[in-house]
Design a protein around this motif. Structure first.
Motif, PDB file in Angstrom:
ATOM      1  N   THR A 176     -11.260 -81.918  32.040  1.00 24.64           N
ATOM      2  CA  THR A 176     -11.424 -81.986  30.584  1.00 24.64           C
ATOM      3  C   THR A 176     -12.710 -81.295  30.143  1.00 24.64           C
ATOM      4  O   THR A 176     -12.723 -80.534  29.168  1.00 24.64           O
ATOM      5  CB  THR A 176     -11.434 -83.449  30.112  1.00 24.64           C
ATOM      6  OG1 THR A 176     -10.208 -84.078  30.486  1.00 24.64           O
ATOM      7  CG2 THR A 176     -11.593 -83.535  28.606  1.00 24.64           C
ATOM      8  N   ALA A 177     -13.802 -81.547  30.853  1.00 26.30           N
ATOM      9  CA  ALA A 177     -15.081 -80.926  30.497  1.00 26.30           C
ATOM     10  C   ALA A 177     -15.008 -79.410  30.606  1.00 26.30           C
ATOM     11  O   ALA A 177     -15.560 -78.684  29.775  1.00 26.30           O
ATOM     12  CB  ALA A 177     -16.202 -81.474  31.381  1.00 26.30           C
ATOM     13  N   GLU A 193     -13.122 -78.079  27.640  1.00 25.82           N
ATOM     14  CA  GLU A 193     -13.942 -78.141  26.430  1.00 25.82           C
ATOM     15  C   GLU A 193     -14.959 -77.009  26.395  1.00 25.82           C
ATOM     16  O   GLU A 193     -15.295 -76.508  25.318  1.00 25.82           O
ATOM     17  CB  GLU A 193     -14.653 -79.493  26.345  1.00 25.82           C
ATOM     18  CG  GLU A 193     -13.746 -80.645  25.939  1.00 25.82           C
ATOM     19  CD  GLU A 193     -13.153 -80.431  24.553  1.00 25.82           C
ATOM     20  OE1 GLU A 193     -13.892 -80.055  23.626  1.00 25.82           O
ATOM     21  OE2 GLU A 193     -11.934 -80.643  24.392  1.00 25.82           O
ATOM     22  N   GLN A 194     -15.459 -76.586  27.557  1.00 23.10           N
ATOM     23  CA  GLN A 194     -16.375 -75.447  27.581  1.00 23.10           C
ATOM     24  C   GLN A 194     -15.680 -74.177  27.113  1.00 23.10           C
ATOM     25  O   GLN A 194     -16.305 -73.308  26.494  1.00 23.10           O
ATOM     26  CB  GLN A 194     -16.932 -75.237  28.986  1.00 23.10           C
ATOM     27  CG  GLN A 194     -17.991 -76.235  29.374  1.00 23.10           C
ATOM     28  CD  GLN A 194     -18.962 -75.662  30.384  1.00 23.10           C
ATOM     29  OE1 GLN A 194     -19.094 -74.446  30.533  1.00 23.10           O
ATOM     30  NE2 GLN A 194     -19.661 -76.541  31.078  1.00 23.10           N
ATOM     31  N   ARG A 228     -13.020 -74.246  25.063  1.00 21.86           N
ATOM     32  CA  ARG A 228     -12.569 -74.486  23.688  1.00 21.86           C
ATOM     33  C   ARG A 228     -13.687 -74.310  22.670  1.00 21.86           C
ATOM     34  O   ARG A 228     -13.452 -73.853  21.555  1.00 21.86           O
ATOM     35  CB  ARG A 228     -11.999 -75.904  23.614  1.00 21.86           C
ATOM     36  CG  ARG A 228     -11.392 -76.268  22.275  1.00 21.86           C
ATOM     37  CD  ARG A 228     -10.892 -77.698  22.321  1.00 21.86           C
ATOM     38  NE  ARG A 228     -10.460 -78.151  21.010  1.00 21.86           N
ATOM     39  CZ  ARG A 228     -10.223 -79.406  20.694  1.00 21.86           C
ATOM     40  NH1 ARG A 228     -10.372 -80.348  21.613  1.00 21.86           N
ATOM     41  NH2 ARG A 228      -9.840 -79.752  19.492  1.00 21.86           N
ATOM     42  N   ARG A 229     -14.898 -74.652  23.042  1.00 18.27           N
ATOM     43  CA  ARG A 229     -16.030 -74.573  22.116  1.00 18.27           C
ATOM     44  C   ARG A 229     -17.164 -73.793  22.768  1.00 18.27           C
ATOM     45  O   ARG A 229     -17.554 -74.140  23.899  1.00 18.27           O
ATOM     46  CB  ARG A 229     -16.523 -75.982  21.734  1.00 18.27           C
ATOM     47  CG  ARG A 229     -15.482 -76.818  21.006  1.00 18.27           C
ATOM     48  CD  ARG A 229     -16.131 -78.091  20.481  1.00 18.27           C
ATOM     49  NE  ARG A 229     -15.194 -78.906  19.721  1.00 18.27           N
ATOM     50  CZ  ARG A 229     -14.474 -79.907  20.225  1.00 18.27           C
ATOM     51  NH1 ARG A 229     -14.599 -80.207  21.492  1.00 18.27           N
ATOM     52  NH2 ARG A 229     -13.642 -80.605  19.479  1.00 18.27           N
ATOM     53  N   TRP A 272      -6.738 -84.701  30.151  1.00 18.76           N
ATOM     54  CA  TRP A 272      -7.077 -83.351  29.697  1.00 18.76           C
ATOM     55  C   TRP A 272      -6.128 -82.865  28.607  1.00 18.76           C
ATOM     56  O   TRP A 272      -6.322 -81.780  28.060  1.00 18.76           O
ATOM     57  CB  TRP A 272      -6.994 -82.382  30.882  1.00 18.76           C
ATOM     58  CG  TRP A 272      -5.846 -82.659  31.808  1.00 18.76           C
ATOM     59  CD1 TRP A 272      -5.888 -83.327  32.994  1.00 18.76           C
ATOM     60  CD2 TRP A 272      -4.455 -82.322  31.603  1.00 18.76           C
ATOM     61  NE1 TRP A 272      -4.627 -83.413  33.553  1.00 18.76           N
ATOM     62  CE2 TRP A 272      -3.730 -82.812  32.721  1.00 18.76           C
ATOM     63  CE3 TRP A 272      -3.777 -81.650  30.600  1.00 18.76           C
ATOM     64  CZ2 TRP A 272      -2.354 -82.641  32.843  1.00 18.76           C
ATOM     65  CZ3 TRP A 272      -2.397 -81.477  30.715  1.00 18.76           C
ATOM     66  CH2 TRP A 272      -1.697 -81.978  31.817  1.00 18.76           C
ATOM     67  N   SER A 327      -7.581 -81.773  25.080  1.00 17.43           N
ATOM     68  CA  SER A 327      -8.367 -80.535  25.131  1.00 17.43           C
ATOM     69  C   SER A 327      -7.469 -79.323  25.315  1.00 17.43           C
ATOM     70  O   SER A 327      -7.681 -78.276  24.690  1.00 17.43           O
ATOM     71  CB  SER A 327      -9.388 -80.607  26.277  1.00 17.43           C
ATOM     72  OG  SER A 327     -10.311 -81.651  26.073  1.00 17.43           O
TER      73      SER A 327
END
Length: 318
Positions: free
Chosen positions: A184-185, A188-189, A191-192, A212, A215
């Motif tokens: 998930t992290a 997110e990196q 995604r943003r 996940w 995300s």
């Protein structure tokens, strides 16, 4: 779900598996991998990223009559009103494609009981994606997560950069046992902050709970998605080998069990249920889903997937 630890060393490698990235000569293994990818994929899908993941682009093209299964978001209401028949607007893919690959190299990927480790197969899948999306001004970047660290490789074009991406991912150190992955992290990196529309590829074994999904769905709102699921046969069923040690590399827990017929049935049922949950979650996210196994011809699996996607998108599958 835990995975059974291998009963012993493998006695040989099939010609279907990618080269092992462990051992003394990483450069030789990477050259072998590149030759394998180029030798079997060149001329088939090269130069057309829609061969890997067919789908709409961003530039409008011609309208055509609606067919069952078409995305209703592509409805051309003006033509529909004028002709009194439903029409959808075709789109043309962008000339330059930016591909970002999220590579999960958590400890659960450091496992394999067939032709290779899942980690080797994940790097091989990255090499295939890089090869199939290279050229024409296309760029590729990667985010690699081991649970212990995250490595970000900026998106650039060119053959030298493509080779560098594969090499850098292959060189990422393995995380120690007991390190929990965090897909998930990593998502997110990517995604943003938001990046230009392109292709997002996620390579993982997708073990554990599908936390996940949110995300990945967020990525799908902006990018075409391809999920590459990497599996080992021992994660799907247990062999009848008597006593076996089940190990979870991301927690370090181990358990010795007797592989009775009942246990084997329950294990296979739980594994099948989990794989179905993963497939359902990927489908809800709008991701194309490619499964690669350590005991299969991975390049042939990629070719079949790409050709099936092309037929489906062109209407040949209807």
């Amino acid at each position: 779900m835990t995975a059974p630890s291998p009963a012993g060393p493998r006695t040989g490698r099939s010609h279907h598996g990618p080269p092992s990235l462990r051992g003394g000569n990483l450069e030789a293994a990477l050259r072998t991998l590149e030759l394998s990818v180029r030798g079997r994929l060149d001329g088939l899908l090269q130069g057309n990223h829609l061969g890997l993941l067919p789908g709409p682009g961003s530039d409008p093209a011609e309208a055509r009559p609606y067919r069952a299964g078409d995305d209703v978001r592509r409805m051309d209401w003006a033509v529909t009103a004028r002709t009194t028949e439903p029409h959808v607007r075709e789109t043309i893919a962008d000339r330059e494609l930016e591909t970002w690959v999220v590579v999960d190299l958590s400890p659960s990927l450091d496992f394999g009981t067939a032709d290779c480790e899942k980690r080797d197969l994940a790097v091989a899948a990255l090499a295939a994606v890089a090869h199939l999306t290279r050229g024409g001004g296309n760029r590729i970047g990667a985010i690699v997560s081991t649970g212990a660290e995250t490595v970000r490789i900026p998106a650039r074009g060119g053959l030298a950069h493509t080779r560098s991406v594969v090499r850098r991912v292959a060189e990422v150190p393995r995380a120690g046992d007991g390190t929990r992955g965090d897909l998930t992290a990593a998502l997110e990196q990517l995604r943003r902050p938001p990046r230009r529309r392109g292709l997002a590829v996620v390579i993982s074994d997708f073990l554990g709970e599908p936390d996940w999904e949110r995300s990945l769905r967020g990525l799908g709102a902006r990018h075409d998605l391809l999920a590459v699921e990497v599996l080992d046969p021992r994660e799907l069923d247990l062999p009848d080998v008597g006593t076996v040690v089940l190990a979870d590399p991301e927690t370090g827990r181990q358990r010795e069990v007797e592989t009775t017929p009942l246990l084997r049935r329950e294990y296979a049922a739980a594994a099948s249920e989990h794989r179905d949950r993963v497939a359902d979650a990927l489908r809800r996210c709008g991701a194309a889903h490619l499964r690669l196994r350590t005991d299969s011809d991975w390049i042939s699996d990629i070719v079949r997937f790409a050709l099936a996607r092309k037929r489906t998108w062109s209407g040949g599958g209807r």
